[in-house]
Scaffold this motif. Structure first.
Motif, PDB file in Angstrom:
ATOM      1  N   ALA A   1      68.423  62.969  61.543  1.00 10.60           N
ATOM      2  CA  ALA A   1      69.237  62.170  60.791  1.00 10.60           C
ATOM      3  C   ALA A   1      68.709  60.730  61.286  1.00 10.60           C
ATOM      4  N   THR A   2      68.193  60.277  62.541  1.00  8.95           N
ATOM      5  CA  THR A   2      68.051  58.762  62.757  1.00  8.95           C
ATOM      6  C   THR A   2      66.621  58.600  62.521  1.00  8.95           C
ATOM      7  N   LEU A   3      65.682  59.442  62.025  1.00  9.39           N
ATOM      8  CA  LEU A   3      64.305  59.094  61.517  1.00  9.39           C
ATOM      9  C   LEU A   3      64.461  57.978  60.432  1.00  9.39           C
ATOM     10  N   PRO A   4      65.331  58.228  59.397  1.00 12.67           N
ATOM     11  CA  PRO A   4      65.275  56.994  58.462  1.00 12.67           C
ATOM     12  C   PRO A   4      65.584  55.790  59.007  1.00 12.67           C
ATOM     13  N   LEU A   5      66.654  55.821  60.024  1.00  6.03           N
ATOM     14  CA  LEU A   5      66.892  54.229  60.704  1.00  6.03           C
ATOM     15  C   LEU A   5      65.668  53.779  61.334  1.00  6.03           C
ATOM     16  N   PHE A   6      64.939  54.486  61.925  1.00  2.30           N
ATOM     17  CA  PHE A   6      63.745  53.983  62.782  1.00  2.30           C
ATOM     18  C   PHE A   6      62.892  53.535  61.733  1.00  2.30           C
ATOM     19  N   ALA A   7      62.578  54.359  60.365  1.00 10.56           N
ATOM     20  CA  ALA A   7      61.593  53.932  59.459  1.00 10.56           C
ATOM     21  C   ALA A   7      61.915  52.767  58.673  1.00 10.56           C
ATOM     22  N   TYR A   8      63.482  52.552  58.494  1.00  8.73           N
ATOM     23  CA  TYR A   8      63.732  51.482  57.733  1.00  8.73           C
ATOM     24  C   TYR A   8      63.696  50.166  58.307  1.00  8.73           C
ATOM     25  N   PHE A   9      63.685  50.130  59.711  1.00 13.33           N
ATOM     26  CA  PHE A   9      63.479  49.007  60.490  1.00 13.33           C
ATOM     27  C   PHE A   9      62.219  48.788  61.034  1.00 13.33           C
ATOM     28  N   PHE A  10      61.289  49.733  61.062  1.00 15.46           N
ATOM     29  CA  PHE A  10      59.951  49.621  61.566  1.00 15.46           C
ATOM     30  C   PHE A  10      59.141  50.157  60.461  1.00 15.46           C
ATOM     31  N   ARG A  11      58.680  49.438  59.275  1.00 13.09           N
ATOM     32  CA  ARG A  11      57.873  50.018  58.273  1.00 13.09           C
ATOM     33  C   ARG A  11      56.403  50.182  58.526  1.00 13.09           C
ATOM     34  N   HIS A  12      55.905  49.732  59.565  1.00 15.67           N
ATOM     35  CA  HIS A  12      54.633  50.270  60.125  1.00 15.67           C
ATOM     36  C   HIS A  12      54.657  51.496  61.056  1.00 15.67           C
ATOM     37  N   TRP A  13      53.799  52.440  60.362  1.00 13.79           N
ATOM     38  CA  TRP A  13      53.890  53.735  61.247  1.00 13.79           C
ATOM     39  C   TRP A  13      53.712  53.767  62.595  1.00 13.79           C
ATOM     40  N   ARG A  14      52.862  52.519  63.253  1.00 14.75           N
ATOM     41  CA  ARG A  14      52.653  52.629  64.775  1.00 14.75           C
ATOM     42  C   ARG A  14      53.913  52.012  65.577  1.00 14.75           C
ATOM     43  N   TRP A  15      54.713  51.144  64.882  1.00 15.78           N
ATOM     44  CA  TRP A  15      55.842  50.626  65.658  1.00 15.78           C
ATOM     45  C   TRP A  15      57.038  51.673  65.429  1.00 15.78           C
ATOM     46  N   TYR A  16      56.759  52.237  64.219  1.00 13.42           N
ATOM     47  CA  TYR A  16      57.870  53.328  63.975  1.00 13.42           C
ATOM     48  C   TYR A  16      57.745  54.685  64.966  1.00 13.42           C
ATOM     49  N   HIS A  17      56.589  55.029  65.038  1.00 12.75           N
ATOM     50  CA  HIS A  17      56.326  56.179  66.092  1.00 12.75           C
ATOM     51  C   HIS A  17      56.561  55.771  67.374  1.00 12.75           C
TER      52      HIS A  17
END
Length: 497
Positions: A202-218
């Motif tokens: 459930a928190t993955l959309p939060l990470f992805a919303y604030f970090f739109r570049h896959w490297r920072w997201y991961h």
């Protein structure tokens, strides 16, 4: 199956600890619960790493062809309005290279599959704790390296190792919990163990919303694993494994500390452990359990195959449907969040369901919920987009009830001498479903409702296979191979063995 079939062997570990869930057991369980967050992050992160993206031929080199894969593009141009960069846009994983997108996710599941199985078997030989801690360290290193890779092949390799480490933490951590908690609290703790997975999802959309570049997201969720280095000092070895394998001195030292935390007497622990070890050693199969033992005896083999199939199906449905949700219309962040957060009440519902209805009926009903909703979705080409999202969410909800139940059910079904191996085998087979999931989900390019149709059909088959297994609610854990083969049989069947 009758409870009075034979006099149950007293549980020496729980007797020494003074209760099914004392302060010492609770603290250990809560520490291990923390390790479950990355299992959601690692396994479901592909939803945003490989999020669907609109592409066109750069500088109009493809002419007026509507299907970009039919155009002779010199280069591609992507819509970056939602995501700054994904692995698809970075390495052009579209058209003829789209299979690499599916392969990259399958390799994660291959890693989890091997990690569950190999680390589970090593845990039987060398102990649960060293395999658990080493998996946490590997998870931190590999996860962070994923974000730094300049090459697709290295990205896949590190994701594979990240998955391997995740599989190791799953099988060994769960085994420790199952072996220190008494039977009256097993269903509660085994099911609550899944909630951090739901919250991770459930928190993955939060990470992805604030970090739109896959490297920072991961990197944002992988770096969190640095917290798990503290497990080296806080997570103990399983005292049940120490007793079963004859490591009496270590078992006594550990149980004395645990008993003190639980405010229980310690003066007779050495004698109690020695008596328990002799009792377990008197069985000819004790300390000799291995993978082959699960298939040598007809009834144990039947239960193993049925349980493994249910693992395959729930992994296929859960991970395939999680990825399929990203292709449905609407806000991708909201769709994924709503579907994922409903996994929390689904997991919580599993607690009273398994307690009052039993493991077998609960597993049957949750599979049926997934099967019915996904079949309706497969034939619902005329449904409104909101209805399609709701049906997919209900299917995922059913799988969220199934997931904690198969963990609990498998942990109770297999005997102590092969419990990590048995659970590891089930998870190994389950990852075959996870490996299949992105390829089946990819069939949506031929027709968008082929994936839910396949997922729903498998869910119905899993519901039917449930009746090949006995109910385990309220019964002592089987300890030896002999216990595992007779557990669940009717008296007449046992006598004819």
């Amino acid at each position: 199956m009758q409870k009075d079939d034979k006099q149950p062997r007293p549980d020496p570990i729980i007797g020494i600890l003074g209760g099914d869930l004392g302060p010492w057991q609770l603290i250990v369980c809560l520490w291990i619960f923390l390790s479950k967050f990355p299992t959601g992050w690692v396994q479901i992160s592909m939803v945003f790493l490989q999020a669907p993206v609109k592409a066109s031929c750069k500088d109009g080199s493809g002419g007026n062809v509507s299907d970009i894969c039919q155009a002779d593009c010199d280069d591609y141009e992507y819509d970056h309005s939602i995501f700054e960069q994904t692995i698809i846009t970075e390495w052009d994983l579209i058209c003829k290279r789209q299979w690499l997108e599916q392969l990259s996710q399958s390799l994660v599941m291959v890693g989890i599959m091997l990690g569950n199985m190999i680390m589970g078997m090593l845990a039987d030989k060398w102990g649960r704790r060293p395999m658990f801690v080493s998996s946490c360290v590997l998870q931190l290193v590999a996860g962070c390296l994923v974000s730094a890779t300049p090459w697709l092949w290295f990205y896949m390799l590190m994701r594979f190792l990240d998955g391997y480490a995740t599989g190791g933490t799953m099988s060994t951590g769960f085994t420790i919990i199952m072996e220190i908690v008494g039977k009256s609290k097993r269903e509660l703790m085994a099911i609550l163990y899944q909630i951090p997975f739901n919250l991770g999802h459930a928190t993955l959309p939060l990470f992805a919303y604030f970090f739109r570049h896959w490297r920072w997201y991961h990197l944002s969720f992988s770096s969190f694993s640095v917290v798990y280095l503290v497990f080296f000092w806080t997570v103990p070895e399983s005292p049940r494994w120490l007793v079963t394998t004859g490591r009496t001195e270590r078992a006594v030292a550990l149980l004395e500390k645990a008993a003190k935390r639980n405010k229980m007497p310690t003066d007779k622990i050495a004698q109690d452990v020695e008596d328990a070890q002799k009792l377990l050693a008197s069985a000819p199969s004790a300390q000799k359990g291995n993978l082959a033992d699960l298939f040598k005896h007809a009834y144990l083999c039947q239960k193993t195959i049925a349980m493994a199939f249910n693992w395959l199906v729930v992994c296929l449905v859960y991970y395939g449907l999680s990825q399929f949700m990203a292709s449905l219309t609407g806000n991708i962040f909201l769709n994924i969040f709503v579907a994922a957060i409903l996994g929390v009440p689904g997991t919580c519902l599993c607690v009273p369901a398994t307690k009052y209805m039993g493991r077998r009926l609960t597993l049957f009903l949750s599979n049926m919920v997934s099967g019915i909703s996904l079949t309706l979705l497969a034939f619902g080409t005329h449904y409104h987009s909101v209805v399609r999202v709701v049906l997919a969410t209900i299917g995922l909800f059913g799988a969220s009830v199934t997931f904690p139940n198969v963990y609990l059910y498998a942990g109770e079904l297999f005997p102590t001498v092969v419990r990590p191996t048995g659970v590891g085998l089930c998870s190994f087979v389950g990852r075959i479903g996870s490996i299949m999931a992105p390829w089946i989900e990819g069939l949506k390019k031929y027709h968008v409702y082929i994936p839910p149709g396949v997922f729903g059909g498998f869910a119905f088959l899993a519901a039917a296979s449930v009746f090949l297994m006995p109910e385990t609610k309220g019964y002592p854990l089987p300890e030896t191979i002999e216990d595992g083969n007779t557990f669940g049989r009717k008296p007449k069947e046992t006598n004819e063995k």
